[in-house]
Write a protein that holds these residues in place. Sequence first.
Motif, PDB file in Angstrom:
ATOM      1  N   THR A  65       0.833  -1.203   0.000  1.00 28.46           N
ATOM      2  CA  THR A  65       0.000   0.000   0.000  1.00 28.46           C
ATOM      3  C   THR A  65       0.864   1.249   0.000  1.00 28.46           C
ATOM      4  O   THR A  65       0.625   2.189  -0.760  1.00 28.46           O
ATOM      5  N   SER A  69       0.647   4.225  -3.011  1.00 31.10           N
ATOM      6  CA  SER A  69      -0.294   5.273  -2.624  1.00 31.10           C
ATOM      7  C   SER A  69       0.307   6.670  -2.792  1.00 31.10           C
ATOM      8  O   SER A  69       1.311   6.991  -2.163  1.00 31.10           O
ATOM      9  N   PRO A  70      -0.327   7.512  -3.602  1.00 30.20           N
ATOM     10  CA  PRO A  70       0.168   8.885  -3.752  1.00 30.20           C
ATOM     11  C   PRO A  70       0.199   9.643  -2.428  1.00 30.20           C
ATOM     12  O   PRO A  70       1.081  10.472  -2.203  1.00 30.20           O
ATOM     13  N   ASP A  71      -0.745   9.357  -1.540  1.00 28.49           N
ATOM     14  CA  ASP A  71      -0.809  10.058  -0.255  1.00 28.49           C
ATOM     15  C   ASP A  71       0.349   9.697   0.670  1.00 28.49           C
ATOM     16  O   ASP A  71       0.635  10.427   1.616  1.00 28.49           O
ATOM     17  N   LEU A  72       0.998   8.583   0.432  1.00 29.22           N
ATOM     18  CA  LEU A  72       2.064   8.116   1.312  1.00 29.22           C
ATOM     19  C   LEU A  72       3.455   8.301   0.720  1.00 29.22           C
ATOM     20  O   LEU A  72       4.457   8.011   1.381  1.00 29.22           O
ATOM     21  N   ASP A  74       5.485  10.842   0.046  1.00 31.49           N
ATOM     22  CA  ASP A  74       6.457  11.691   0.753  1.00 31.49           C
ATOM     23  C   ASP A  74       7.020  10.987   1.982  1.00 31.49           C
ATOM     24  O   ASP A  74       8.228  10.944   2.186  1.00 31.49           O
ATOM     25  N   THR A 111       5.258   9.338  -6.472  1.00 30.95           N
ATOM     26  CA  THR A 111       4.581   8.097  -6.089  1.00 30.95           C
ATOM     27  C   THR A 111       5.210   6.892  -6.775  1.00 30.95           C
ATOM     28  O   THR A 111       5.497   5.884  -6.133  1.00 30.95           O
TER      29      THR A 111
END
Length: 159
Positions: A65, A69-72, A74, A111
């Motif tokens: 995941t 995941s783009p949100d993760l 960074d 990502t």
Amino acid sequence: MPEAMNGRDAATLVEAAVGALVHVDDEGLGLGDVLAMPQGVIARHVREAARNCGADEASVEQLVTAATSPDLADGLTEAILGELRTNNDVAQVIDEAYARRKDLMGIDPLTISSGALLLVALRLRRLRITRKDQVDIQIDMEPMKTGIVNAILRFLRGS
């Protein structure tokens, strides 16, 4: 990853790190152009590499995941690079590659490249780095893998 980095700089750093690590990999990952892999392929390889590192199935799925995941992206990048930089020679190789690439225009999204960085970091066994003074240094990457997995899981859990 330095906090003042924008998305382009972060992507360049990750791309440089992936390229540098693949270049000095002592055993050959057999991954081809990992930065060009679709996320589904990265996910499959991360799943396999995480299992080979001894991660339990829940952790394996968390790593997959995180890698996709783009949100993760960074936090994933920060966790991996932070752990890789605990070795001064690896840090130097990454920094030198970043310095060479930071002005290039072709950059993959963070990502994709952070997932590629996770895959490379989990698959590496040994690095052979030839220093400028022509001294070869071999680095066993196995001990760093647990630290990378744990750093990502800490990031994902928010601690």
